[in-house]
Design a protein around this motif. Structure first.
Motif, PDB file in Angstrom:
ATOM      1  N   LEU A 112      -3.683   6.104   6.315  1.00 36.99           N
ATOM      2  CA  LEU A 112      -3.814   6.024   4.909  1.00 36.99           C
ATOM      3  C   LEU A 112      -5.461   6.273   4.401  1.00 36.99           C
ATOM      4  CD1 LEU A 112      -2.359   2.639   4.177  1.00 36.99           C
ATOM      5  CD2 LEU A 112      -1.582   4.986   3.062  1.00 36.99           C
ATOM      6  N   LEU A 136       4.352   8.171   6.189  1.00 36.10           N
ATOM      7  CA  LEU A 136       3.247   7.077   6.768  1.00 36.10           C
ATOM      8  C   LEU A 136       3.309   6.600   8.040  1.00 36.10           C
ATOM      9  CD1 LEU A 136       2.019   4.778   4.102  1.00 36.10           C
ATOM     10  CD2 LEU A 136       1.213   6.653   4.680  1.00 36.10           C
ATOM     11  N   LEU A 156      -4.863   8.251  -2.518  1.00 31.53           N
ATOM     12  CA  LEU A 156      -5.646   7.932  -0.714  1.00 31.53           C
ATOM     13  C   LEU A 156      -7.135   7.407  -1.795  1.00 31.53           C
ATOM     14  CD1 LEU A 156      -5.660  10.208   1.888  1.00 31.53           C
ATOM     15  CD2 LEU A 156      -4.082   8.283   1.191  1.00 31.53           C
ATOM     16  N   ILE A 199      -5.395   3.554  -3.138  1.00 37.57           N
ATOM     17  CA  ILE A 199      -4.868   2.954  -2.578  1.00 37.57           C
ATOM     18  C   ILE A 199      -6.183   2.052  -1.706  1.00 37.57           C
ATOM     19  CG2 ILE A 199      -3.936   2.532  -0.605  1.00 37.57           C
ATOM     20  CD1 ILE A 199      -2.237   3.293  -3.049  1.00 37.57           C
ATOM     21  N   HIS A 200      -7.015   2.639  -1.972  1.00 35.00           N
ATOM     22  CA  HIS A 200      -8.845   2.588  -0.485  1.00 35.00           C
ATOM     23  C   HIS A 200      -8.992   1.467  -1.374  1.00 35.00           C
ATOM     24  CE1 HIS A 200      -9.731   6.226   1.924  1.00 35.00           C
ATOM     25  NE2 HIS A 200      -7.753   6.057   2.128  1.00 35.00           N
ATOM     26  N   THR A 253       0.370  -1.401  -0.174  1.00 39.94           N
ATOM     27  CA  THR A 253       0.216  -0.447  -0.014  1.00 39.94           C
ATOM     28  C   THR A 253       1.019   1.299   0.011  1.00 39.94           C
ATOM     29  OG1 THR A 253      -0.237   0.050   2.222  1.00 39.94           O
ATOM     30  CG2 THR A 253      -1.926  -0.859   1.569  1.00 39.94           C
ATOM     31  N   CYS A 254       2.377   1.064   0.807  1.00 42.56           N
ATOM     32  CA  CYS A 254       2.753   2.498   1.103  1.00 42.56           C
ATOM     33  C   CYS A 254       3.539   2.366  -0.247  1.00 42.56           C
ATOM     34  CB  CYS A 254       4.513   2.380   1.812  1.00 42.56           C
ATOM     35  SG  CYS A 254       5.628   3.195   1.963  1.00 42.56           S
ATOM     36  N   THR A 273      -2.244   2.269   8.547  1.00 44.77           N
ATOM     37  CA  THR A 273      -3.027   2.027   8.147  1.00 44.77           C
ATOM     38  C   THR A 273      -4.024   3.271   8.640  1.00 44.77           C
ATOM     39  OG1 THR A 273      -2.655   0.130   8.658  1.00 44.77           O
ATOM     40  CG2 THR A 273      -5.262   0.510   7.932  1.00 44.77           C
ATOM     41  N   LEU A 325       1.376   3.752  -3.056  1.00 49.29           N
ATOM     42  CA  LEU A 325       0.765   5.060  -2.736  1.00 49.29           C
ATOM     43  C   LEU A 325       1.790   6.236  -3.295  1.00 49.29           C
ATOM     44  CD1 LEU A 325      -0.752   7.350  -1.717  1.00 49.29           C
ATOM     45  CD2 LEU A 325       0.028   7.590   0.844  1.00 49.29           C
TER      46      LEU A 325
END
Lengths: 386, 672
Positions: free
Chosen positions: B498, B437, B536, B539-540, B362-363, B495, B366
């Motif tokens: 994010l 993050l 974001l 990512i979601h 996820t990181c 998390t 992003l």
């Protein structure tokens, strides 16, 4: 010889009624006041109780007072004739306790008579003064200048002093030597001889130091620097000074001395009773007590100076000085001026023996006062008229 | 000569008239046979005597005056000094330990309180026969013979008025029995002390920590610490907020005697009890999390609020009972705790560092969007591996995923996609995003000894390992393996960031707690993360695919309740190297490996998908796969949190006056 003093034949005979009249009742009152202060302090020391000290002290005082009056009413010449005998008996008893002590009773200094514990060293305090006074009574002023004639009295002082020192009781030994020295002084022994003996004594200090017991050495060292060991040997003196100092001008009040009642002050009923008085009644109380003592001492001097015979004069100053030494050594000690020596405050401290010694010697003093005009020959066995 | 001797009558010495007015009668008698020379000599003697007596008297007078002067010096000049010394002797200042502040959960439920602890003591001077009294006592309550021997020894060694403890922790029943039999137990005293009690026991051991006696090296000169029986916080919240919880000691001035016996109390100044510390935890969620993790050997989980950083549950398994530390822990128990292979004493939520595995994707995704190196729709081909130089990097799926875009790369957790991204990004850009993050640095949570994990950079490798960064290492890092290490709390923080787009940091207290002040937290205190909202959203979207789309890696663990759905990312991190030989012969399944060689199972998630509120991170040590083991736990935790509405406003210590008020609120809550 007693026949010489039959009524009508002895011109110096004082009838009993006359003796009672001549008795120095003011002095008796002073002694009662002093003892009364003692009772009050002992009552306070027991946190407001006659037990265990005050009541017993009162009973002893009553007995002592009776004895004192009996002695006072006895002819001084009888005491003079008994002087040497008293000395010899005291010395024998002193040797006796010494031997007994060596055998295994430890540092026991008394003989138990059941109702009373006799300390030969206390007896010696009086009989030494008596026998020295008798000796010097028999010497002319010229004779006191002759050294061979000074040797017997010197031995008379040193023998008991050495015995007492062996016990070991430094305080009593000092009192004996000082009391004896005073008689020498009053008899007219030359100044330079005193200087010589004193110089010799000072020179002997380093040698004598080795003979002192450890606790005695500690006492001297503690005196020199009491703060050095505040919880050990210096504790007594430090706490005593705190108690006195915190008493201030007017004191904390009867039975309210914190140092005494919370047990910071050791031996408050005996050697440190003056501290307790100073804490509870302040400077005012302390000075008042000191003035009472001074008054008693002044009476002693007056009696001595008014006495017609050398024996009476010497005994009067002798016992007065012993009394003074008790007062001075005790008060100076509790105020940290001299090392801790076990000398009680006369008439005030709890303890029967010293009270008895003091009252007996005051009995003698009063006998001297009553018989102030009795003339006694230098031999002491005749009034010189027959 | 003989005549002289007989004639040696002393005769009337010359007596000053002022001394002898009353007795003129006697000296006026006729004395016919007096030798005049004797007169002369005796008056010499008398003069000498008088002179010397006066000198002696004067000397004694001087000495007596000296005594008076000394008395004046001591009692007037030095009086103040000695009065102070006398008071120092007499007055003793005793510290009265303040009650330790209580700790509650966000709704006021007590988590750490002070329990009345009854001890039985014996005083020698009040007991005529200590042994007999103790024997009688042993018939009333349970006392072993060794205790009787110990007490007898202690009693002899102490001063007669000092109480000696016979037994601690009496039950109420025992107290009553001793009370009834008091006449037969001279010298026995029952004393009520306070001891720390953790009603939730093992549920909160790691977070709350425990209190224990002050160690020698912890003495700071504060006399409170030197009081026998005083306890300070040794770990967890108890340690972090120790100064606030301690309170202020009161003093009692007592009069003591030379032996130290207290005579009476002169003055008393009550202390102030410690502050109440209200935590952000929801004890119900916490208990649930503990039960849920207890199914595994060793695991950690964190649930937090994505907007304000409130940690709602933080658990580390296995755990221990902090109550066993309060009165001194037994050797046996201590040994079993420190020798336990699953390290129960360690708070794995902040102390355990794990490779984040695929959760790290996820990181990386992003970072790539923010760096503009790809678009979400851009696709890469996954043949199952990627060759770099002469090394081959495998995807977890042997056959490969084919063409994948960002959404699918997350949903299927394709490794090759991220190998590609990492080559475009380089390690330093990945690391920069990871730090933004919240990874690689301590989160700053209010617990002691938090680990920082590790986010490698080229510079880090050169300075720390003295070697140049290898291109292959970037690839390894992009799938959360290699040097990358994170704590479960860091993963939860990531998390949350994010989910919310805000730079939230986790914390455990409702308020800012300082030793002298408690201030409410500001909900809007966290700045924006500074990341594009659109990025974001991508990512979601990817994380939503993981849980809520068919064939997503955690589809089986989705929350089915409408409105509570979560979005997440699985992670399975290897703890051993898979050799070429093993790849060819078939990778050994986790179940066939010893426990400590199995993969770590990880899962991060937030919920609800729309308008997220809760973030969760779960790490199951050597648990196997993230999707199979960690995801169901996260699902349950987030479901429970949403059902409980754990993040609803709780009490705050700022608004309450005293601990008793909190306890009242608690009882009310329990009643309703």
């Amino acid at each position: 010889m007693a026949s010489r003093y039959r009524i009508g034949q002895d011109p110096d005979y004082v009838p009993l009624g006359r003796r009672l009249l001549l008795m120095n009742w003011t002095l008796v009152l002073l002694l009662c006041i002093l003892s009364g202060i003692g009772f009050a302090m002992l009552y306070s020391a027991a946190n407001g109780s006659l037990q265990p000290w005050a009541e017993r002290q009162m009973m002893r005082f009553a007995a002592g007072l009776t004895l004192m009056i009996l002695i006072a009413l006895t002819d001084i010449r009888i005491w003079l004739r008994m002087s040497y005998a008293a000395y010899v008996i005291s010395l024998i008893l002193l040797v006796g306790v010494e031997i007994k002590g060596d055998i295994g009773m430890g540092a026991q200094r008394w003989i138990n008579l059941g109702f009373f514990q006799l300390q030969p060293s206390e007896l010696m305090k009086i009989s030494l003064v008596l026998s020295l006074a008798r000796y010097f009574h028999g010497l002319t002023i010229e004779e006191t200048g002759r050294i061979p004639l000074l040797i017997p009295p010197l031995l008379m002082v040193l023998a008991p002093a050495a015995l007492v020192l062996r016990q070991p009781d430094l305080g009593t030994a000092l009192l004996l030597v000082a009391g004896g020295g005073v008689i020498f002084w009053l008899a007219g022994v030359r100044m330079w001889k005193f200087a010589l003996v004193l110089g010799g004594a000072l020179a002997a200090i380093p040698i004598g130091w080795q003979f002192l017991r450890d606790y005695q050495k500690n006492r001297v060292l503690t005196f020199l620097n009491p703060e050095n060991d505040p919880l050990g040997a210096g504790y007594h003196i430090t706490q005593s000074k705190i108690a006195l100092g915190s008493g201030g001008l007017f004191g904390k009040g009867f039975m309210l001395g914190s140092q005494s009642h919370l047990n910071f002050l050791p031996e408050k009923q005996t050697d440190f009773i003056f501290t307790m008085l100073g804490e509870e009644f302040g400077l005012v109380g302390g000075i008042a007590l000191l003035l009472l003592y001074t008054l008693v001492i002044v009476y002693g001097y007056v009696i001595a100076l008014r006495c017609a015979n050398q024996f009476g004069r010497l005994v009067a100053i002798g016992v007065t000085t012993t009394f003074f030494l008790y007062v001075f050594i005790n008060i100076a000690m509790v105020m940290g001026l001299i090392p801790v020596v076990g000398v009680p405050l006369p008439l005030v401290s709890y303890g029967g023996t010293v009270m008895m010694t003091i009252l007996v010697s005051f009995g003698l003093l009063m006998s001297i006062s009553i018989h102030r005009d009795v003339r006694i020959s230098r031999q002491g066995n005749d009034d010189g008229r027959h | 000569m003989l005549a002289e001797q007989f004639a040696s009558r002393a005769g009337p010495d010359k007596i000053p008239t002022f001394l002898s007015t009353r007795h003129v009668f006697y000296i006026s008698q006729p004395n016919t046979d007096i030798d005049p020379s004797m007169w002369h000599r005796d008056s010499d003697r008398y003069r000498m005597f008088t002179r010397r007596a006066i000198m002696l008297g004067a000397g004694q007078g001087v000495l007596l005056t000296g005594l008076a002067a000394r008395m004046y010096y001591l009692q007037v000049m030095e009086s103040n000094r000695y009065s102070t010394l006398a008071d120092d002797n007499r007055i003793s200042h005793r510290l009265l330990p303040p009650p330790r502040g209580i700790i509650t959960d966000r709704f006021g439920a007590p988590l750490a309180i002070n329990r009345q602890n009854y001890h039985i003591l014996i005083v020698r001077e009040q007991s005529p026969d200590v042994r007999k009294t103790l024997t009688v006592l042993s018939q009333i309550i349970e006392i072993d013979p060794e205790t009787i021997d110990r007490v007898e020894g202690d009693v002899q060694r102490r001063r007669s008025f000092v109480p000696v403890t016979v037994r601690d922790n009496l039950t109420w029943d025992e107290v009553a029995r001793v009370g009834v039999n008091a006449p037969d137990l001279p010298g026995i005293i029952i004393d009520a002390g306070r001891s720390r009690d953790y009603p939730e026991g093992p549920h909160l051991a790691h977070t709350l920590g425990y209190v224990a006696a002050v160690a020698e090296k912890e003495l700071t000169g504060d006399p409170l610490l030197e009081l026998p029986g005083f306890r300070i916080g040794k770990s967890g919240i108890e340690k972090t907020y120790d100064m606030s919880l301690r309170g202020r000691a009161g003093t009692s001035q007592v009069e003591v005697n030379a032996l130290g016996r207290v005579i009476r109390e002169l003055d008393r100044e009550e202390g102030q009890s410690g502050e109440t510390v209200v935590l952000t935890l929801d004890i119900e969620l916490q208990r649930f999390a503990n039960q849920r993790l207890a199914e595994h050997e060793s695991a950690a989980a964190v649930v937090m609020d994505v907007y304000n950083g409130d940690v709602l549950a933080m658990t580390s398994h296995p755990t221990y009972d902090p109550n066993s530390f309060t009165n001194g822990i037994s050797h046996k128990l201590w040994d079993s705790l420190i020798n336990n292979e699953y390290s129960p004493l360690s708070n794995k939520a902040i102390n355990g560092t794990y490779s984040p595995g695929s959760t790290f994707k996820t990181c990386v995704a992003l970072a790539a969007l923010e760096a503009g190196v790809i678009t979400p729709e851009q696709r890469f081909f996954c043949p199952g591996h990627l060759d770099l130089g002469n090394a081959r990097f495998h995807c977890w799926k042997r056959g490969g995923h084919g063409w994948v875009n960002m959404h699918d790369s997350m949903k299927h957790s394709c490794d090759v996609y991220y190998y590609e991204l990492s080559q475009k990004l380089g390690i330093d850009k990945i690391a920069a995003m990871a730090k933004r993050l919240g990874l690689g640095d301590p989160t700053g949570v209010d617990l002691p000894s938090e680990r920082s994990g590790l986010i490698p950079t080229k510079e880090w490798k050169e300075t720390q390992l003295g070697k140049r960064w290898q291109g292959g290492e970037t690839l390894i890092c992009s799938i959360g393996q290699g040097y990358v290490l994170t704590t479960p709390l860091q993963l939860a923080t990531m998390t949350a960031r994010l989910a919310s787009g805000k730079a939230v940091t986790p914390h455990l207290t409702r308020d800012h707690v300082a030793p002298d002040e408690i201030a409410a937290r500001n909900d809007a205190e966290f700045p924006d993360l500074g990341v594009s909202r659109a990025h974001l959203a991508h990512i979601h979207d990817g994380m939503n695919g993981v849980t809520n789309e068919l064939r997503g890696t955690a589809y089986r663990s989705r929350i089915k309740i409408k409105g509570l759905e979560m979005a997440g990312k699985t992670g399975t991190s290897q703890v051993r190297r898979i050799s070429m030989h093993e790849r060819q012969t078939g990778i050994i399944g986790n179940d066939d490996l010893p426990w400590k060689y199995r993969d770590h199972a990880l899962f991060i998630a937030f919920a609800p998908v729309e308008n997220p509120r809760y973030a969760c991170a779960v790490v199951v040590e050597h648990g196997g796969s993230g999707s199979g083991v960690a995801a169901p736990i996260a699902r349950d935790l987030l479901t429970k949190a949403q059902e409980l509405k754990s993040s609803r406003p709780g009490v705050s210590a700022v608004n309450i006056q005293s601990a008793s008020q909190i306890l009242r609120t608690t009882t009310k809550k329990q009643e309703s």
